[in-house]
Design a protein around this motif. Structure first.
Motif, PDB file in Angstrom:
ATOM      1  N   ASP A   1       0.829  -1.218   0.000  1.00 42.81           N
ATOM      2  CA  ASP A   1       0.000   0.000   0.000  1.00 42.81           C
ATOM      3  C   ASP A   1       0.858   1.259   0.000  1.00 42.81           C
ATOM      4  O   ASP A   1       0.563   2.238   0.707  1.00 42.81           O
ATOM      5  N   LEU A   2       1.898   1.242  -0.813  1.00 38.57           N
ATOM      6  CA  LEU A   2       2.783   2.402  -0.932  1.00 38.57           C
ATOM      7  C   LEU A   2       2.176   3.446  -1.873  1.00 38.57           C
ATOM      8  O   LEU A   2       1.446   3.096  -2.812  1.00 38.57           O
ATOM      9  N   PRO A   3       2.470   4.721  -1.652  1.00 39.10           N
ATOM     10  CA  PRO A   3       2.064   5.740  -2.632  1.00 39.10           C
ATOM     11  C   PRO A   3       2.755   5.465  -3.975  1.00 39.10           C
ATOM     12  O   PRO A   3       3.902   5.000  -4.010  1.00 39.10           O
ATOM     13  N   LEU A   4       2.077   5.734  -5.057  1.00 41.41           N
ATOM     14  CA  LEU A   4       2.671   5.532  -6.380  1.00 41.41           C
ATOM     15  C   LEU A   4       3.777   6.555  -6.602  1.00 41.41           C
ATOM     16  O   LEU A   4       3.773   7.641  -6.035  1.00 41.41           O
ATOM     17  N   GLY A   5       4.743   6.191  -7.441  1.00 44.16           N
ATOM     18  CA  GLY A   5       5.827   7.115  -7.747  1.00 44.16           C
ATOM     19  C   GLY A   5       7.168   6.425  -7.848  1.00 44.16           C
ATOM     20  O   GLY A   5       7.266   5.196  -7.864  1.00 44.16           O
ATOM     21  N   LYS A   6       8.234   7.234  -7.911  1.00 44.98           N
ATOM     22  CA  LYS A   6       9.599   6.733  -8.041  1.00 44.98           C
ATOM     23  C   LYS A   6      10.247   6.584  -6.670  1.00 44.98           C
ATOM     24  O   LYS A   6      10.065   7.425  -5.800  1.00 44.98           O
ATOM     25  N   TYR A   7      11.032   5.503  -6.524  1.00 49.23           N
ATOM     26  CA  TYR A   7      11.664   5.208  -5.247  1.00 49.23           C
ATOM     27  C   TYR A   7      13.146   4.859  -5.444  1.00 49.23           C
ATOM     28  O   TYR A   7      13.527   4.247  -6.447  1.00 49.23           O
ATOM     29  N   THR A   8      13.941   5.250  -4.467  1.00 48.69           N
ATOM     30  CA  THR A   8      15.297   4.743  -4.333  1.00 48.69           C
ATOM     31  C   THR A   8      15.299   3.795  -3.135  1.00 48.69           C
ATOM     32  O   THR A   8      14.854   4.166  -2.051  1.00 48.69           O
ATOM     33  N   ILE A   9      15.773   2.574  -3.347  1.00 42.90           N
ATOM     34  CA  ILE A   9      15.744   1.555  -2.308  1.00 42.90           C
ATOM     35  C   ILE A   9      17.172   1.224  -1.907  1.00 42.90           C
ATOM     36  O   ILE A   9      18.021   0.957  -2.765  1.00 42.90           O
ATOM     37  N   GLU A  10      17.437   1.243  -0.612  1.00 41.20           N
ATOM     38  CA  GLU A  10      18.761   0.910  -0.086  1.00 41.20           C
ATOM     39  C   GLU A  10      18.687  -0.356   0.751  1.00 41.20           C
ATOM     40  O   GLU A  10      17.778  -0.522   1.561  1.00 41.20           O
ATOM     41  N   ALA A  11      19.649  -1.249   0.544  1.00 39.48           N
ATOM     42  CA  ALA A  11      19.818  -2.415   1.404  1.00 39.48           C
ATOM     43  C   ALA A  11      21.181  -2.299   2.064  1.00 39.48           C
ATOM     44  O   ALA A  11      22.191  -2.121   1.377  1.00 39.48           O
ATOM     45  N   THR A  12      21.214  -2.380   3.400  1.00 35.46           N
ATOM     46  CA  THR A  12      22.461  -2.206   4.140  1.00 35.46           C
ATOM     47  C   THR A  12      22.847  -3.523   4.803  1.00 35.46           C
ATOM     48  O   THR A  12      22.093  -4.064   5.626  1.00 35.46           O
ATOM     49  N   TYR A  13      24.027  -4.019   4.446  1.00 39.40           N
ATOM     50  CA  TYR A  13      24.541  -5.280   4.990  1.00 39.40           C
ATOM     51  C   TYR A  13      25.856  -5.001   5.717  1.00 39.40           C
ATOM     52  O   TYR A  13      26.762  -4.385   5.168  1.00 39.40           O
ATOM     53  N   LYS A  14      25.940  -5.419   6.966  1.00 41.06           N
ATOM     54  CA  LYS A  14      27.144  -5.219   7.787  1.00 41.06           C
ATOM     55  C   LYS A  14      27.561  -3.746   7.862  1.00 41.06           C
ATOM     56  O   LYS A  14      28.744  -3.415   7.749  1.00 41.06           O
ATOM     57  N   THR A  15      26.610  -2.878   8.002  1.00 40.80           N
ATOM     58  CA  THR A  15      26.811  -1.446   8.234  1.00 40.80           C
ATOM     59  C   THR A  15      27.379  -0.687   7.036  1.00 40.80           C
ATOM     60  O   THR A  15      26.824   0.309   6.591  1.00 40.80           O
ATOM     61  N   ASN A  16      28.512  -1.161   6.483  1.00 44.20           N
ATOM     62  CA  ASN A  16      29.176  -0.378   5.440  1.00 44.20           C
ATOM     63  C   ASN A  16      28.995  -0.937   4.029  1.00 44.20           C
ATOM     64  O   ASN A  16      29.572  -0.407   3.084  1.00 44.20           O
TER      65      ASN A  16
END
Length: 298
Positions: free
Chosen positions: A190-205
């Protein structure tokens, strides 16, 4: 200047990545949940009586149908696939449950690794989408996917990564957060429509970014970005031209040279590509010394 010549390792089976079924199931597809009862290897050849028969050398999985998503009534059936490797065969295992995407061919049911067939444990969100389509004929807006760790040195096993932080930021600056479950899966619905930047963080850095867009049009209301991290070392940098402008789309190759009796005896190549900002990253590198460059094979 070091000039190297060689051949790349290639996979015989090459597939086009298919999108999640947010816009509905293709008419030619047979989609169902099933538990594998048995798996056997078959070698059937074309006979003089049946010249129309398509030769089959591969595996047959006898399965129990648990749930159908497009009005299939069979309780048990046989799904055919290749042996694996170059023929794109899917590796069914007895006792496991799967979401199966197949198609019919002259009374036979066929699938491969090029379909969206997968273990049920990794397909929970996709099953939810299929059930929404079956009952409501529409799908909620969502972004979902998984995060895995790959080891290049150990025949490329894929291990799910749990508790990886996932951050979504849309073009209006709104931020949404979640993390992966035990199977490496994540979702936001149920996210608003539009453009997204998605980040995945593994082991902090270790951070990876993927840009997606979800739209109102049928089939575009969900996106499935997947993140792949590699176990081992990492080489990263930036490529610019003589004017200091970033160079995008350039293939960067790291060549690991094996030394035997004081001489170079063998080499292994790893590669990556520069992004729109000229940045590149090559992951999963074993310890050792490398030649780094581009256009090694051209």
């Amino acid at each position: 200047v070091v000039i190297l010549f060689g051949f790349e390792k290639v996979n015989a089976c090459s597939c086009r990545v298919s999108n999640p079924p947010c816009g509905g199931i293709e008419k030619s597809s047979i989609v169902f949940l099933a538990e594998v009862i048995s798996v056997s290897i078959h070698n059937e050849e074309r006979t003089a009586k049946n010249k129309e028969f398509m030769p089959f050398i591969g595996k047959k999985a006898q399965v129990k149908v648990l749930e159908s998503f497009n009005n299939m009534t069979a309780k048990e059936l046989v799904v055919e696939t290749g042996l694996g490797g170059g023929d794109c065969g899917f590796n069914f295992k007895e006792g496991e449950k799967y979401l199966i995407y197949a198609h019919g061919y002259k009374g036979r049911i066929l699938t491969s690794i090029c379909s969206r067939t997968q273990l049920l444990t990794t397909a929970q969100e996709e099953v939810e989408i299929l059930r929404e389509l079956k009952t409501k004929k529409t799908v909620k807006s969502r972004i979902f996917g998984n995060v895995v760790l790959i080891n290049r040195e150990d025949d490329y096993p894929v291990n799910p990564l749990s508790k990886v932080k996932i951050l979504l930021k849309n073009e209006k600056g709104s931020i949404f957060r979640t993390e992966t479950d035990l199977m490496g899966n994540y979702k936001l619905v149920d996210l608003p429509l539009g453009k997204y930047t998605i980040e995945a963080t593994y082991k902090t850095n270790f951070i990876k970014e993927i840009n997606v867009e979800i739209k109102k049009t049928t089939g575009d209301q969900c996106a499935e970005p997947k993140f792949y991290f590699y176990d081992g070392g990492r080489i990263a940098g930036k490529v610019v031209d003589s004017n200091g402008n970033p160079v995008s789309g350039l293939r960067i190759i790291a060549m690991k040279i094996a030394i035997s009796d004081g001489e170079e005896s063998d080499w292994t190549s790893y590669d990556g590509y520069t992004n729109q900002n000229g940045n590149y990253e090559i992951e999963g590198l074993p310890n050792g010394k490398y030649y780094l460059g581009f256009n090694f094979f051209e």
